[in-house]
Design a protein around this motif. Structure first.
Motif, PDB file in Angstrom:
ATOM      1  N   CYS A  13       1.851   3.855   1.722  1.00 13.00           N
ATOM      2  CA  CYS A  13       0.927   2.915   2.370  1.00 13.00           C
ATOM      3  C   CYS A  13       1.690   1.829   3.133  1.00 13.00           C
ATOM      4  CB  CYS A  13      -0.002   2.286   1.340  1.00 13.00           C
ATOM      5  SG  CYS A  13      -1.252   3.423   0.723  1.00 13.00           S
ATOM      6  N   ALA A  14       2.781   1.337   2.569  1.00 13.17           N
ATOM      7  CA  ALA A  14       3.586   0.326   3.258  1.00 13.17           C
ATOM      8  C   ALA A  14       4.177   0.898   4.547  1.00 13.17           C
ATOM      9  CB  ALA A  14       4.701  -0.176   2.347  1.00 13.17           C
ATOM     10  N   ALA A  15       4.634   2.140   4.499  1.00 17.69           N
ATOM     11  CA  ALA A  15       5.205   2.774   5.692  1.00 17.69           C
ATOM     12  C   ALA A  15       4.142   2.924   6.779  1.00 17.69           C
ATOM     13  CB  ALA A  15       5.796   4.131   5.331  1.00 17.69           C
ATOM     14  N   PHE A  16       2.952   3.390   6.407  1.00 16.42           N
ATOM     15  CA  PHE A  16       1.875   3.524   7.385  1.00 16.42           C
ATOM     16  C   PHE A  16       1.432   2.169   7.920  1.00 16.42           C
ATOM     17  CE2 PHE A  16       1.123   7.877   5.762  1.00 16.42           C
ATOM     18  CZ  PHE A  16       1.009   8.538   6.987  1.00 16.42           C
ATOM     19  N   ALA A  17       1.354   1.171   7.056  1.00 17.41           N
ATOM     20  CA  ALA A  17       0.912  -0.161   7.479  1.00 17.41           C
ATOM     21  C   ALA A  17       1.883  -0.771   8.486  1.00 17.41           C
ATOM     22  CB  ALA A  17       0.756  -1.067   6.268  1.00 17.41           C
ATOM     23  N   MET A  18       3.163  -0.725   8.188  1.00 14.17           N
ATOM     24  CA  MET A  18       4.143  -1.321   9.107  1.00 14.17           C
ATOM     25  C   MET A  18       4.226  -0.532  10.415  1.00 14.17           C
ATOM     26  SD  MET A  18       5.062  -4.118   7.969  1.00 14.17           S
ATOM     27  CE  MET A  18       6.257  -4.448   9.227  1.00 14.17           C
ATOM     28  N   SER A  19       4.128   0.794  10.320  1.00 16.09           N
ATOM     29  CA  SER A  19       4.123   1.607  11.543  1.00 16.09           C
ATOM     30  C   SER A  19       2.898   1.270  12.380  1.00 16.09           C
ATOM     31  CB  SER A  19       4.129   3.093  11.192  1.00 16.09           C
ATOM     32  OG  SER A  19       5.290   3.417  10.487  1.00 16.09           O
TER      33      SER A  19
END
Length: 175
Positions: A10-16
């Motif tokens: 989720c953090a990876a998708f959010a920052m992307s």
């Protein structure tokens, strides 16, 4: 472990998503490698944060009567940030609810110590603490006792570590 993976993804998708939205908002054309690099950096940052804050989160969720007496440091080449600042690899927790005093020896207490590690089973061990002489004796099935009911002299450990164990146990007054 599953929740950690979900949080990291989720953090990876959010920052992307944030980088993608900002690039569209400011009409900036980004190279194709930027989004995967941002996702990778986000994964590393989220993993480091989860691992470095584990001990504080675990200690704050301990029930009443349990207290942290030591934090076990951990560093690994596989987690290079831990070489700079080691993280807590485990907690030694005193279960004050199970503390018992020896009726014939008021300076002795039998305590339960828990070893809590992330993603591992909790290990429980029993110890006899001698508050007067600042020593402890681990109790197991192989422990031999004297006729007075005390562990034999070779069983006692006098290293006074962890200090918080003696502080916590010996502050409770003997009956």
């Amino acid at each position: 472990m599953l929740f950690e993976i979900i949080i990291v993804v989720c953090a990876a998708f959010a920052m992307s998503g944030v980088v993608l939205i900002l690039s569209r908002l400011f009409c900036i054309r980004l190279p194709k490698t930027v989004i995967p690099v941002v996702a990778a950096i986000s994964i590393l940052a989220a993993t480091a944060w989860l691992r470095h804050t584990w001990a504080d989160r675990a200690a704050s969720s301990l029930p009443e009567g349990l207290s942290v007496i030591a934090t076990l440091p951990y560093s690994s080449i596989l987690e290079p940030w831990t070489l700079v600042r080691p993280r807590a690899g485990g907690l030694m927790v005193l279960d004050g609810r199970e503390t018992m005093r020896h009726p014939g020896h008021p300076d002795l207490a039998v305590v339960s110590v828990l070893l809590v590690e992330p993603n591992a089973e909790t290990i429980k061990s029993q110890h006899i603490i001698d508050c007067a002489k600042r020593r402890r004796a681990p109790v197991s099935a192989d422990t031999t006792f004297t006729p007075e009911g005390l562990p034999k002299p070779e069983v006692w450990v006098s290293d006074e570590e962890p200090r918080a164990l003696y502080t916590e146990v010996c502050r409770i007054p003997a009956p």
